[in-house]
Design a protein around this motif. Structure first.
Motif, PDB file in Angstrom:
ATOM      1  N   ARG A   3     -38.202  21.976  -4.737  1.00  0.00           N
ATOM      2  CA  ARG A   3     -37.493  21.220  -3.698  1.00  0.00           C
ATOM      3  C   ARG A   3     -37.776  19.723  -3.831  1.00  0.00           C
TER       4      ARG A   3
ATOM      5  N   GLU B 225     -35.661  18.378  -6.612  1.00  0.00           N
ATOM      6  CA  GLU B 225     -34.274  18.113  -6.212  1.00  0.00           C
ATOM      7  C   GLU B 225     -34.141  16.732  -5.584  1.00  0.00           C
TER       8      GLU B 225
ATOM      9  N   ASN C  82     -34.119  14.196  -8.222  1.00  0.00           N
ATOM     10  CA  ASN C  82     -33.015  14.362  -9.168  1.00  0.00           C
ATOM     11  C   ASN C  82     -33.505  14.695 -10.582  1.00  0.00           C
TER      12      ASN C  82
ATOM     13  N   SER D 103     -34.207  18.154 -11.265  1.00  0.00           N
ATOM     14  CA  SER D 103     -34.014  19.601 -11.422  1.00  0.00           C
ATOM     15  C   SER D 103     -33.199  19.886 -12.678  1.00  0.00           C
TER      16      SER D 103
END
Length: 292
Positions: free
Chosen positions: A151, A154, A157, A159
């Protein structure tokens, strides 16, 4: 998911190592890690020979990764690490931050091994900028922790910009030390160990006063007393884990690898208690415990 054979953590004879990797070449593993990552005194296979084995295995279409040492204690060990980094063909598994730095300077892609303390997405972001292509999370961390980090990824940025690998089978490498516990167990000085660890192909078991296996001694490395096994947890790894790592114990590891592949959908339920194995860390409980 892909399946990997981690680096051999024990000291075996040259003949046994070569025989194992000949079979590994024909196994269902997608990725094979090679190299001495525990103790530089283990010289049955030299760096140049590991590279030769890597070339032979890669001809079968498998990805080969050269693993570096987790604890560097002498300039000669840095020289060996540089030789692996400069091999010209294969990426490395960095088991020490110095290997990450040297690989980055050479613009060589690398895997961050489980011995590197990575506990947040900000550290992963830094290593990604330096050339990381895969990260094997520290063995003591859980699925809940991994979800938390993904998480964070994410939000940053990052992932899907590198693979996530989880140590899923074998005796967990918990710590390394300047002292050699196997030599001490035989009343030997470390400098006069005569690589006595070769007598213990899967390490030397240490029991508590109650007779419970609590540790496995592997030279300067301390491992878990029970074999870690996440075969029942494969369905929980979907869309979270890219690579499942099995640590070589013997040629039976290949049959374990096939069992893992066959149980990816969770069709079978293995009795870990009966086999005296554990899966605690993945479930955020004591490492030697079992979540059935």
């Amino acid at each position: 998911m892909k399946y990997a054979l981690g680096p051999l953590l024990y000291f075996w004879s040259k003949q046994k190592v070569e025989s194992f990797y000949q079979q590994a070449q024909e196994s269902s593993a997608d990725i094979i890690y090679l190299g001495e990552s525990v103790c530089s005194k283990r010289r049955e296979i030299k760096a140049s020979q590991w590279i030769s084995i890597a070339k032979e295995i890669s001809s079968s279409g498998k990805q080969v990764v050269l693993s570096t040492m987790a604890l560097l204690e002498a300039p000669s060990e840095i020289t060996v690490m540089k030789k692996l980094i400069d091999n010209g063909n294969f990426i490395i598994e960095a088991n020490d931050v110095s290997a990450i730095q040297l690989a980055s300077e050479k613009s060589l892609p690398f895997v961050v091994g489980p011995s590197v303390n990575v506990y947040n997405a900000q550290t992963l972001q830094l290593f990604l900028k330096q050339g990381m292509t895969r990260w094997c999370m520290p063995v003591e961390l859980s699925r809940d922790w991994l979800i938390k980090v993904t998480r964070q990824m994410e939000l940053l940025n990052i992932s899907n910009k590198f693979e996530i690998e989880v140590f899923s089978y074998g005796y967990l490498p918990l710590a390394v030390s300047a002292r050699c516990f196997t030599a001490r167990a035989e009343n030997r000085a470390k400098d006069e160990c005569e690589t006595c660890c070769i007598k213990y192909p899967n390490g030397l078991q240490v029991d508590s006063q109650e007779g419970q296996p609590i540790f496995t001694l592997n030279g300067i490395q301390t491992q878990s007393g029970s074999c870690y096994n996440l075969i029942n947890d494969l369905p929980m790894m979907k869309e979270l884990v890219d690579v499942v790592r099995l640590s070589p114990l013997s040629v039976e590891t290949f049959s374990e690898l096939d069992k893992f592949r066959g149980n990816e959908q969770g069709g079978s339920r293995y009795n870990l208690k009966e086999s005296k194995q554990c899966n605690g860390y993945w479930h955020n409980i004591a490492g030697l415990d079992i979540n059935q």
